[in-house]
Design a protein around this motif. Structure first.
Motif, short mmCIF file in Angstrom:
data_model
loop_
_atom_site.label_atom_id
_atom_site.label_comp_id
_atom_site.label_asym_id
_atom_site.label_seq_id
_atom_site.Cartn_x
_atom_site.Cartn_y
_atom_site.Cartn_z
N ARG A 119 -4.35 -9.63 -6.48
CA ARG A 119 -5.09 -8.84 -5.48
C ARG A 119 -4.47 -7.45 -5.34
NH1 ARG A 119 -8.24 -10.58 -1.15
NH2 ARG A 119 -8.94 -8.83 0.12
N TYR A 120 -3.14 -7.38 -5.28
CA TYR A 120 -2.47 -6.10 -5.06
C TYR A 120 -2.73 -5.13 -6.22
CZ TYR A 120 1.25 -2.71 -4.15
OH TYR A 120 1.95 -1.54 -3.93
N LEU A 121 -2.76 -5.65 -7.43
CA LEU A 121 -2.93 -4.79 -8.61
C LEU A 121 -4.35 -4.85 -9.18
CD1 LEU A 121 0.55 -5.33 -10.28
CD2 LEU A 121 -0.27 -3.31 -9.06
N ASP A 122 -5.30 -5.31 -8.36
CA ASP A 122 -6.74 -5.19 -8.64
C ASP A 122 -7.21 -5.94 -9.88
OD1 ASP A 122 -7.07 -3.25 -6.46
OD2 ASP A 122 -6.02 -1.86 -7.78
N ASN A 123 -6.49 -6.99 -10.28
CA ASN A 123 -6.92 -7.66 -11.51
C ASN A 123 -8.17 -8.50 -11.31
OD1 ASN A 123 -5.71 -7.68 -14.33
ND2 ASN A 123 -6.34 -9.82 -14.09
N GLN A 124 -8.55 -8.76 -10.06
CA GLN A 124 -9.82 -9.46 -9.84
C GLN A 124 -11.00 -8.58 -10.29
OE1 GLN A 124 -7.98 -8.19 -7.46
NE2 GLN A 124 -9.20 -7.23 -5.86
N ASP A 125 -10.74 -7.27 -10.44
CA ASP A 125 -11.77 -6.35 -10.93
C ASP A 125 -11.68 -6.13 -12.44
OD1 ASP A 125 -12.62 -5.96 -8.29
OD2 ASP A 125 -11.16 -4.35 -7.98
N ASN A 126 -10.73 -6.78 -13.08
CA ASN A 126 -10.52 -6.61 -14.52
C ASN A 126 -11.36 -7.64 -15.29
OD1 ASN A 126 -9.51 -6.03 -17.07
ND2 ASN A 126 -7.55 -7.08 -16.73
N ASN A 172 -4.43 -1.84 -14.21
CA ASN A 172 -3.32 -1.79 -13.25
C ASN A 172 -2.25 -2.86 -13.49
OD1 ASN A 172 -4.64 0.32 -12.08
ND2 ASN A 172 -4.97 -0.66 -10.09
N LYS A 178 -2.24 -4.12 1.47
CA LYS A 178 -3.28 -4.13 0.43
C LYS A 178 -3.88 -5.53 0.27
CE LYS A 178 -5.43 -2.76 -3.46
NZ LYS A 178 -4.72 -2.28 -4.66
N ASN A 224 -9.77 -3.13 -16.05
CA ASN A 224 -8.87 -2.48 -15.09
C ASN A 224 -7.44 -2.68 -15.61
OD1 ASN A 224 -6.97 -2.32 -12.75
ND2 ASN A 224 -8.84 -1.90 -11.60
#
Length: 461
Positions: free
Chosen positions: A155-162, A170, A118, A168
């Motif tokens: 990166r793995y838990l998509d926090n850059q999209d939070n 995750n 991922k 987000n």
């Protein structure tokens, strides 16, 4: 099983440390394990891997501008580097004089999961691994703060999209569910508000950083407390919750000693962890020194690392690289840097399905026969008898005594118990008139060893 052999396996990956434990005593052995330094340098295998944002942008642009073959080449290079990193880590497990640190790194690696599949940046995966190594025996709360602000986890838990107004959840969810207190000890509101506190925490050069344009600075209510909380403050609040010490205690007991630890034991050691403010070093010392005195052999199924590395050590195999071991671990569903999901490897009975048991027996046959191991062999066991295959030297150590003493020597370091029927079976392989000086003595003892390691009892420690 000899208690020193048992704890050598539990605190490492082989029987190699048993003489040291016997000589020093467990407490001094632990003290030396905690103090042993580790290599902080970046391995050469990462020389050509992107390490900065500039490197990453350059690689991504190259992939974007290139044709399909260029994209495949970049992908293959990343996968190959990750394989080399697995081999590098396995070598540390095999070669460290006091391997407890690597055993603990592996535990944390499966607790704070972040996979290469991922994340796709080997350097970030290496950074994640090094943080775990440096703080393996440190403070659980402080390690949690470092982990959720690592590039790999973000990166793995998509926090850059939070981001504010585009939340987000995750990382916020897994911080509670899998990293700290477990299901049933928080509310959906805690997750939602926690995500707001983590909004804007994105990828940085050496670690994750908050970006002002994406942050949500509105006050939130988090576990009953009101304020503007960010990552560090949120972790402090989480570790005030009732289940924080018991959640990790149960997992550590499962990793090292018991597949099914009693609630009484979890409470007892969890209370101690809380009393030492989540410091791992005294916590491990208390668990290991107290459980060492009990008769607990056979309470845990060996994971694939413990199984395979013990065989390599017992046979004194001089391996040129550990790629085949990395592939075997993948076959056994213990793929380093690539757990099946965010929950990590299940452990326990999942390590002993009929397929896994067959794969283990195949590996045992190949290793005891000194066969070169590769993906082709592991996938198609029938090719193991190919006479053109290069062989590796096998050197099983045993004392030249009589048959019963040899059986006892091997049993003491390999089996947690020996039933009367098993003893008779072993004596039928190495008979009473066995001549230790005969030409084929080593092969005969190796046949005995091969029989022992295929017993169900060998799967347990």
């Amino acid at each position: 099983m000899n208690s020193n052999s048992l704890w050598s396996l539990r605190l490492g990956f082989s029987n190699k440390q048993a003489p040291t434990i016997e000589k020093l005593g467990l407490k001094k052995f632990l003290e030396q394990s905690f103090q042993i330094p580790f290599d902080k340098s970046i391995p050469s295998l990462l020389d050509n891997s992107p390490k900065t944002y500039a490197d990453l942008r350059e690689q991504r642009q190259k992939a974007k501008d290139g044709n399909a073959e260029v994209k495949k080449l970049i992908q293959r290079e990343g996968i190959q580097t990750n394989l080399e990193m697995k081999s590098w880590w396995i070598d540390k497990m095999l070669s460290d004089e006091f391997p407890l640190r690597e055993k603990m790194v592996c535990f944390w690696h499966n607790h704070y999961v972040a996979t290469y599949q991922k994340v796709k940046v080997n350097y970030w995966i290496f950074q994640h691994n090094q943080i775990l190594r440096e703080h393996a025996f440190g403070n659980f709360k402080e390690l949690t703060k470092l982990m959720i602000q690592s590039n790999a986890i973000v990166r793995y838990l998509d926090n850059q999209d939070n981001k504010k107004d585009k939340i987000n959840e995750n990382l916020s969810r897994e911080l509670l569910e899998l990293f700290t207190i477990g299901i049933g000890n928080y509310t959906e509101e805690d997750i939602q508000n926690g995500a707001k506190g983590l909004a804007g925490l994105g990828l940085g050069e050496e670690k994750a950083v908050y970006r002002k344009s994406a942050m949500d600075n509105d006050p939130i209510t988090y576990f009953g407390k009101k304020g503007v909380f960010k990552a560090d403050e949120m972790v402090d609040i989480i570790f005030q919750q009732k289940n924080a010490p018991y959640f990790i205690t149960r997992k550590i007991l499962k990793w090292f000693i018991y597949d099914e630890p009693s609630e009484k034991l979890v409470t007892y050691y969890g209370d101690y962890l809380k009393s030492v403010n989540f410091e791992i070093k005294p916590f491990l010392t208390k668990i290991f020194t107290e459980e060492f005195e009990k008769n607990t052999a056979g309470s845990k199924i060996k994971n694939p690392l413990e199984y395979s590395l013990q065989l390599v050590s017992e046979l004194n195999l001089d391996l040129k690289n550990n790629n085949f071991l990395a592939f075997f671990l993948k076959q056994q569903n213990m793929d380093l840097f690539n757990q099946p999901n965010v929950k990590g490897w299940d452990g326990g009975k999942s390590w002993l399905t009929s397929q896994i048991y067959l794969q283990r027996n195949n590996l045992a046959f190949l290793l005891t026969n000194g066969r070169v191991l590769n993906q082709r062999l592991m996938k198609d066991f029938s090719k193991a008898d190919n006479p053109k295959l290069k062989e590796i030297q096998v050197n099983l150590e045993w004392k030249k005594t009589d048959n019963k003493q040899i059986i006892k020597e091997l049993s003491d370091r390999l089996l947690f118990q020996v039933e009367d029927s098993t003893q008779k079976d072993l004596e039928s392989i190495l008979k009473y008139d066995f001549d230790v000086n005969s030409k084929n003595a080593d092969q005969a003892v190796l046949r005995l060893f091969n029989t022992i390691i295929k017993l169900p009892e060998f799967q347990l420690i």
